[in-house]
Scaffold this active site. Structure first.
Site, PDB file in Angstrom:
ATOM      1  N   PRO A  21       0.851  -1.189   0.000  1.00  0.00           N
ATOM      2  CA  PRO A  21       0.000   0.000   0.000  1.00  0.00           C
ATOM      3  C   PRO A  21       0.885   1.237   0.000  1.00  0.00           C
ATOM      4  O   PRO A  21       1.771   1.366   0.848  1.00  0.00           O
ATOM      5  CB  PRO A  21      -0.757  -0.127   1.330  1.00  0.00           C
ATOM      6  CG  PRO A  21       0.185  -0.860   2.227  1.00  0.00           C
ATOM      7  CD  PRO A  21       0.969  -1.794   1.342  1.00  0.00           C
ATOM      8  N   MET A  22       0.657   2.151  -0.946  1.00  0.00           N
ATOM      9  CA  MET A  22       1.441   3.382  -1.015  1.00  0.00           C
ATOM     10  C   MET A  22       0.487   4.536  -1.275  1.00  0.00           C
ATOM     11  O   MET A  22      -0.117   4.617  -2.355  1.00  0.00           O
ATOM     12  CB  MET A  22       2.514   3.278  -2.110  1.00  0.00           C
ATOM     13  CG  MET A  22       3.603   2.257  -1.797  1.00  0.00           C
ATOM     14  SD  MET A  22       4.800   2.040  -3.128  1.00  0.00           S
ATOM     15  CE  MET A  22       3.868   0.951  -4.236  1.00  0.00           C
ATOM     16  N   CYS A 116       3.091   4.195   8.704  1.00  0.00           N
ATOM     17  CA  CYS A 116       3.110   5.456   7.968  1.00  0.00           C
ATOM     18  C   CYS A 116       3.976   6.487   8.699  1.00  0.00           C
ATOM     19  O   CYS A 116       3.735   6.791   9.873  1.00  0.00           O
ATOM     20  CB  CYS A 116       1.695   5.991   7.794  1.00  0.00           C
ATOM     21  SG  CYS A 116       1.644   7.588   6.912  1.00  0.00           S
ATOM     22  N   LYS A 157       1.116  -3.980   9.745  1.00  0.00           N
ATOM     23  CA  LYS A 157       2.311  -3.529   9.032  1.00  0.00           C
ATOM     24  C   LYS A 157       3.027  -2.507   9.911  1.00  0.00           C
ATOM     25  O   LYS A 157       2.422  -1.533  10.346  1.00  0.00           O
ATOM     26  CB  LYS A 157       1.963  -2.911   7.678  1.00  0.00           C
ATOM     27  CG  LYS A 157       3.174  -2.587   6.822  1.00  0.00           C
ATOM     28  CD  LYS A 157       2.753  -2.154   5.412  1.00  0.00           C
ATOM     29  CE  LYS A 157       3.972  -2.054   4.484  1.00  0.00           C
ATOM     30  NZ  LYS A 157       4.831  -0.897   4.823  1.00  0.00           N
ATOM     31  N   HIS A 186       8.503  -3.140   7.393  1.00  0.00           N
ATOM     32  CA  HIS A 186       9.338  -2.269   6.567  1.00  0.00           C
ATOM     33  C   HIS A 186      10.654  -2.101   7.318  1.00  0.00           C
ATOM     34  O   HIS A 186      10.672  -1.648   8.460  1.00  0.00           O
ATOM     35  CB  HIS A 186       8.655  -0.916   6.374  1.00  0.00           C
ATOM     36  CG  HIS A 186       9.423   0.005   5.473  1.00  0.00           C
ATOM     37  ND1 HIS A 186       8.995   0.341   4.210  1.00  0.00           N
ATOM     38  CD2 HIS A 186      10.586   0.654   5.650  1.00  0.00           C
ATOM     39  CE1 HIS A 186       9.862   1.158   3.650  1.00  0.00           C
ATOM     40  NE2 HIS A 186      10.848   1.365   4.520  1.00  0.00           N
ATOM     41  N   GLY A 218      10.902  -3.208   1.790  1.00  0.00           N
ATOM     42  CA  GLY A 218      11.833  -2.097   1.775  1.00  0.00           C
ATOM     43  C   GLY A 218      13.010  -2.295   0.836  1.00  0.00           C
ATOM     44  O   GLY A 218      13.727  -3.282   0.936  1.00  0.00           O
ATOM     45  N   GLY A 241       7.168  -2.465  -3.053  1.00  0.00           N
ATOM     46  CA  GLY A 241       6.601  -1.129  -3.038  1.00  0.00           C
ATOM     47  C   GLY A 241       6.968  -0.357  -4.295  1.00  0.00           C
ATOM     48  O   GLY A 241       6.510  -0.660  -5.392  1.00  0.00           O
ATOM     49  N   ARG A 242       7.836   0.634  -4.139  1.00  0.00           N
ATOM     50  CA  ARG A 242       8.192   1.479  -5.276  1.00  0.00           C
ATOM     51  C   ARG A 242       8.850   0.685  -6.401  1.00  0.00           C
ATOM     52  O   ARG A 242       8.704   1.033  -7.581  1.00  0.00           O
ATOM     53  CB  ARG A 242       9.118   2.607  -4.807  1.00  0.00           C
ATOM     54  CG  ARG A 242       8.416   3.640  -3.911  1.00  0.00           C
ATOM     55  CD  ARG A 242       9.418   4.591  -3.281  1.00  0.00           C
ATOM     56  NE  ARG A 242      10.301   3.875  -2.356  1.00  0.00           N
ATOM     57  CZ  ARG A 242      11.454   4.357  -1.897  1.00  0.00           C
ATOM     58  NH1 ARG A 242      11.866   5.559  -2.284  1.00  0.00           N
ATOM     59  NH2 ARG A 242      12.191   3.660  -1.055  1.00  0.00           N
TER      60      ARG A 242
END
Length: 337
Positions: A21-22, A116, A157, A186, A218, A241-242
């Site tokens: 989730p981003m 977050c 998370k 993460h 990560g 993620g990214r």
């Protein structure tokens, strides 16, 4: 207790690969695009902020329109990938009430955000700031776990800590004691943000200590990093993620390696068609769609030389129709100019 029974149960006897989730990045449109390419075991929604009351259905539908799908696709992307509803908040009873609402609407699983790092979220006692309060983590997870059906997974998370890693083990113990179904970590603290490196090796003590599945997250941009992450974190399960946005076929590359195979890199021409589909997707406004696309194209420059060339032209454009026409022309001719 909610009456909806989840039909989703991860098979942790096999390596699980999850789409992260981003916020502002893996929204419903991007989820559809990425799950049309990559064979993820599941994905997690952007967080839904829980503050003062149980949210109305339309809020859940806004963040997770997949809940509106029918039959076998309910709670899944149009390509069949399960979407877990992620909640963020600090009040156990409110989090439990909203989890019940989500499950009643068709959520296949509930994920709770304690990672977050955003200042605005942390200042309102949400996200990673709660890593300083392991007992609060326990109370939130426990309340949600007790509220939803036993067949509905409840996961958490986290990051390794807030300012440092002094509470990492205590946090892990709290998550396990609350009977979370699994834990995603993460591999950085809140203070470390997203700055390389990720400290995958600091996940390993928890994978050895805890009896629940651990998913490592990560700085996984390439297959080699995925393999090193798994080894150093001592878990086969990873969240992309990214790196998933930069290289949309990364998950397929990793899964091919798991089978001892080698997958062909996704061709730029094929990715162009998906960029066009993205620009023809649903958004609140054309300007928002253009902005979101430029964000994605900028990230794609890290994975594709063709994206760097295209970016030099697209970054000057403001009209959606103009950009779509440019991509369609390139798709037909292969010319970036």
């Amino acid at each position: 207790m909610a009456s909806h029974l989840s039909q989703f149960s991860p098979d942790f006897t096999k390596p699980q690969i999850v789409l992260a989730p981003m916020e502002g990045l893996t929204d419903p449109l991007m989820r559809d695009i990425l799950t049309s390419i990559g064979h993820y075991d599941w994905t997690v929604s952007e967080f839904i902020r829980v503050t003062q009351h149980v949210l109305p259905a339309h809020v859940f539908y806004k963040f997770v329109p997949e809940l509106l799908h029918e039959d076998n696709l309910k709670g899944k992307t149009i390509h069949g990938t399960p979407v877990h509803v992620q909640l963020l908040g600090s009040e156990p009873d409110l989090m439990a009430g909203n989890a019940i609402r989500a499950v009643e609407l068709g959520a296949l699983a509930i994920d709770i955000n304690f990672g977050c790092p955003a200042k605005t979220v942390n200042s309102h006692r949400g996200g990673s700031v709660l890593l300083t309060e392991p007992e609060t983590l326990y109370q939130i997870i426990h309340a949600v776990r007790q509220a939803v059906p036993s067949a509905t997974p409840v996961s958490a998370k986290i990051r390794l800590g807030y300012e440092d890693t002094s509470l990492t083990q205590e946090i892990g113990d709290a998550v396990q004691s609350a009977n979370a179904s699994w834990l995603t970590i993460h591999a950085r603290t809140k203070t470390q943000g997203y700055k390389p490196p990720a400290y995958w090796e600091l996940i390993a003590p928890l994978t050895q200590r805890l009896k629940l599945p651990i998913i490592a997250n990560g700085e996984i941009w390439q297959t080699e990093q995925a393999m090193r992450c798994r080894k150093q974190a001592n878990t086969p399960h990873i969240m992309l993620g990214r790196g998933a946005v930069t290289r949309p076929d990364l998950v397929n590359q990793i899964k091919a390696m798991d089978k001892g195979d080698r997958a062909e890199n996704m061709a730029w021409h094929a990715l162009l068609k998906l960029q066009i589909a993205f620009l023809q997707g649903h958004a609140r406004s054309d300007n928002m769609l253009v902005g979101r696309y430029k964000q994605w194209l900028g990230m794609l420059t890290q994975g594709y030389e063709e994206a760097s060339e295209l970016w030099q032209t697209v970054k000057k454009q403001k009209q959606l129709e103009t950009i779509v026409a440019m991509l369609q022309a390139q798709s037909q001719t292969g010319d970036c100019s």
